[in-house]
Design an enzyme around this catalytic site. Structure first.
Site, PDB file in Angstrom:
ATOM      1  N   LEU A 154       0.857  -1.188   0.000  1.00  0.00           N
ATOM      2  CA  LEU A 154       0.000   0.000   0.000  1.00  0.00           C
ATOM      3  C   LEU A 154       0.888   1.232   0.000  1.00  0.00           C
ATOM      4  O   LEU A 154       1.984   1.211   0.573  1.00  0.00           O
ATOM      5  CB  LEU A 154      -0.900   0.027   1.248  1.00  0.00           C
ATOM      6  CG  LEU A 154      -1.902  -1.114   1.433  1.00  0.00           C
ATOM      7  CD1 LEU A 154      -2.636  -0.940   2.759  1.00  0.00           C
ATOM      8  CD2 LEU A 154      -2.893  -1.174   0.282  1.00  0.00           C
ATOM      9  N   ASP A 155       0.409   2.298  -0.600  1.00  0.00           N
ATOM     10  CA  ASP A 155       1.137   3.557  -0.530  1.00  0.00           C
ATOM     11  C   ASP A 155       1.310   3.967   0.924  1.00  0.00           C
ATOM     12  O   ASP A 155       0.477   3.638   1.783  1.00  0.00           O
ATOM     13  CB  ASP A 155       0.377   4.666  -1.267  1.00  0.00           C
ATOM     14  CG  ASP A 155       0.266   4.416  -2.763  1.00  0.00           C
ATOM     15  OD1 ASP A 155       1.059   3.608  -3.286  1.00  0.00           O
ATOM     16  OD2 ASP A 155      -0.608   5.031  -3.394  1.00  0.00           O
ATOM     17  N   ARG A 156       2.347   4.696   1.184  1.00  0.00           N
ATOM     18  CA  ARG A 156       2.651   5.110   2.554  1.00  0.00           C
ATOM     19  C   ARG A 156       1.451   5.758   3.248  1.00  0.00           C
ATOM     20  O   ARG A 156       1.159   5.463   4.408  1.00  0.00           O
ATOM     21  CB  ARG A 156       3.823   6.103   2.522  1.00  0.00           C
ATOM     22  CG  ARG A 156       4.131   6.736   3.854  1.00  0.00           C
ATOM     23  CD  ARG A 156       5.282   7.703   3.761  1.00  0.00           C
ATOM     24  NE  ARG A 156       5.447   8.446   4.994  1.00  0.00           N
ATOM     25  CZ  ARG A 156       6.464   9.241   5.259  1.00  0.00           C
ATOM     26  NH1 ARG A 156       7.413   9.396   4.376  1.00  0.00           N
ATOM     27  NH2 ARG A 156       6.544   9.875   6.399  1.00  0.00           N
TER      28      ARG A 156
END
Length: 245
Positions: A54-56
């Site tokens: 997942l994106d940060r």
């Protein structure tokens, strides 16, 4: 941050599913300048294996394998589009249709490395969306991605003209303020400036479904996090009040 500080959504001998908070890397970045969730899991459980990421600044469900065999199996399931992946996000404005599909191929932006664009030369990418609630300035949307391209939901939301709220790359990056959703908003005389109501990427990995190597069906869900839920309550509150005016 210790593993005990996380919500564990599923834990089996083969894999673990964690409710990742916004602001935490899924895996180490190139310069290893900050800790990642995978490293924390390595410390707590021994080696784990990255299945997806997942994106940060995206919160929600993320799955790690505990052994090479499960890693190989789950990775193939993800790559083969056998995994059901759902997101919830607030987008700017109101999409013109209550539901639809965004079928736009995605590739890396050659002029801005690390970001993605919809382009005819890109890889096939498909996202279905459903508008769950609309509040004028923002809408709560459910996304189902059928491919796993980098930044797919964010890129496709932008492509349909309604980027994810507070997205600094594919949107305007501006925080959500109460003054933007409440009529006749007035700051307290003790305030020097208005504080944001919501100030991070408004995207949450809500639910993931798959069949494990033993044939068991899984549907793992992460509830809407507190900050997004608080924003939703404010939007509902002031939408209702505005309707009475």
């Amino acid at each position: 941050m210790e593993l005990s500080g996380f919500d564990i959504l599923a834990d089996t001998p083969q894999f673990i599913a964690i409710d990742k908070p916004s602001g935490l890397l899924s895996i180490p970045n190139r310069d290893q300048s900050e800790v990642s969730l995978r490293e924390l899991l390595d410390d707590a459980l021994g080696k784990v294996y990255t299945v997806h990421r997942l994106d940060r600044d995206t919160s929600g469900v993320i799955v790690f394998a505990k052994d090479p065999e499960t890693h190989k199996y789950l990775s193939a399931e993800f790559e083969g589009r056998a995994v059901r992946k759902y997101y919830l996000g607030f987008v700017l404005g109101q999409p013109p249709a209550p539901a639809g599909s965004i079928d736009g191929p995605i590739m890396e932006n050659p002029h801005r490395l690390g970001t993605m664009i919809v382009h005819a030369k890109g890889k096939p990418s498909l996202t279905d969306y459903t508008v769950l609630e609309s509040f004028g300035v923002l809408s709560l949307v459910q996304f189902q991605i059928h491919t796993g391209r980098t930044h797919q939901v964010r890129v496709h939301a932008r492509d349909m003209g309604h980027p994810i709220a507070v997205d600094p790359v594919y949107g305007d990056g501006q925080p959500v303020f109460l003054s933007s959703i409440k009529r006749k908003y007035k700051m307290s005389k003790y305030q020097e400036e208005e504080k944001p109501l919501f100030a991070r990427l408004a995207l949450h990995a809500w639910k993931i479904g798959f069949t494990d190597a033993g044939g068991r069906e899984w549907e793992i869900e992460s509830p809407l996090p507190r900050d997004m839920n608080a924003l939703l309550k404010q939007l509902r509150k002031w939408k209702g009040q505005t309707a009475k005016d």
